[in-house]
Design a protein around this motif. Structure first.
Motif, short mmCIF file in Angstrom:
data_model
loop_
_atom_site.label_atom_id
_atom_site.label_comp_id
_atom_site.label_asym_id
_atom_site.label_seq_id
_atom_site.Cartn_x
_atom_site.Cartn_y
_atom_site.Cartn_z
N ASP A 1 0.53 -1.45 0.13
CA ASP A 1 0.69 0.08 0.52
C ASP A 1 0.66 1.73 -0.02
N GLN A 2 -0.14 2.56 0.40
CA GLN A 2 1.25 3.67 0.17
C GLN A 2 2.41 3.96 1.37
N TRP A 3 1.58 2.87 2.57
CA TRP A 3 2.67 3.02 3.58
C TRP A 3 3.72 1.75 3.18
N GLY A 4 3.55 1.59 1.95
CA GLY A 4 5.13 0.20 2.04
C GLY A 4 4.45 -1.00 2.79
#
Length: 300
Positions: A218-221
């Motif tokens: 996801d966008q936070w890794g």
């Protein structure tokens, strides 16, 4: 051990003599009924489940009316006989089915099984019970110590392969898949005739799986994992007598895009694949023997 190929017998209402699994998943489709979006029905003629995608009343059969209905899958009774190993027939306690092939059958295979025991019987109308094998599905293959014997979770086999049924053309096959508690499930039931080729799968045979699960960041890794189906695959090498080359080529050409059971070795379940052959290469290497490379892709 020779390569064994089993083309499944296509079952019909006539060959499936009886089943303890009721075909009552949803109401039977009726032409005069007004259906709302999301309602599901079954069709006994196709043994499939259909879901309504547009409200209203239509006279066209659901399997034909693609605008108003979508095919959801097989009914519970027939899920074990479709071409998808991941669709299961599920019932509490036990599943008992009887199949009358009206021809000689020497192989029974059950795949993706969840049960404690399996009983396979061959019953002839004249000679009576001529074959009976009961298999306990307990799998101790990973038990390598007393600690594991006492405390490790119970593991059960998920596959039964029997290739020694006697030749009775009028007999019926009775399968009893049972659990002492909870549900019994089976993904695929196959009956058919095995055909053998080659001088045995050679050492170095490749066996593996193809995983269709999604693993995305996801966008936070962080990984987002979505578990999906998987399929077996295999790449095998074997020696084939030169006198069998034409027969092997001709037989496999009739199986294009047809799911079959490929048995490389009954000793290793990893070399038992229900699917289709993807590629066949034969090198005429010697005066009496040839090299054969076979690539098989399994069904989910």
């Amino acid at each position: 051990m020779s390569l064994k190929i089993v083309q499944p017998l296509v079952l019909s209402d006539a060959t499936l003599s009886s089943s303890s699994v009721p075909e009552a998943d949803y109401p039977v489709w009726a032409a005069a009924t007004a259906y709302s979006v999301g309602q599901r029905v079954i069709r006994a003629a196709t043994h499939r489940i259909y879901e309504r995608v547009a409200a209203g009343t239509t006279a066209a059969l659901p399997e034909v009316d693609k605008l108003n209905w979508i095919d959801v899958g097989p009914t519970n009774r027939w899920a074990m006989f479709d071409q998808v190993n991941s669709t299961k027939t599920v019932k509490a306690g036990s599943i008992v089915v009887e199949i009358t092939p009206a021809k000689v059958i020497n192989t029974v295979a059950l795949l993706n099984v969840e049960a404690e025991s399996v009983l396979i019987e061959l019953i002839d109308p004249v000679d009576g019970a001529v074959y009976s094998r009961q298999i306990q599905m307990l799998d101790n293959g990973i038990v390598t110590s007393w600690w594991q014997w006492c405390f490790a979770p119970i593991k059960r086999k998920t596959m039964v392969i029997l290739t020694d049924l006697p030749a009775y053309g009028t007999a019926k096959i009775r399968m009893t898949i049972a659990n002492s508690a909870g549900n019994v499930a089976i993904g695929t039931a196959i009956v058919g005739v095995q055909v053998e080729f080659g001088e045995g799968i050679e050492m170095g045979a490749k066996a593996g799986i193809q995983d269709f699960s999604r693993k995305e960041r996801d966008q936070w890794g962080n990984f987002v994992l979505t578990e999906r189906n998987f399929a077996k695959r295999g790449v095998w090498q074997m020696k084939v007598l030169n006198t069998q080359i034409d027969g092997l080529m001709d037989y496999l050409s009739t199986l294009r895009a047809k799911p079959c059971l490929f048995i490389g070795s009954e000793q290793y379940s990893a070399t038992v694949i229900y699917g289709f052959y993807k590629e066949l290469d034969i090198v005429i290497a010697y005066a009496t023997l040839s090299e054969c490379n076979l690539e098989i892709e399994g069904l989910t």
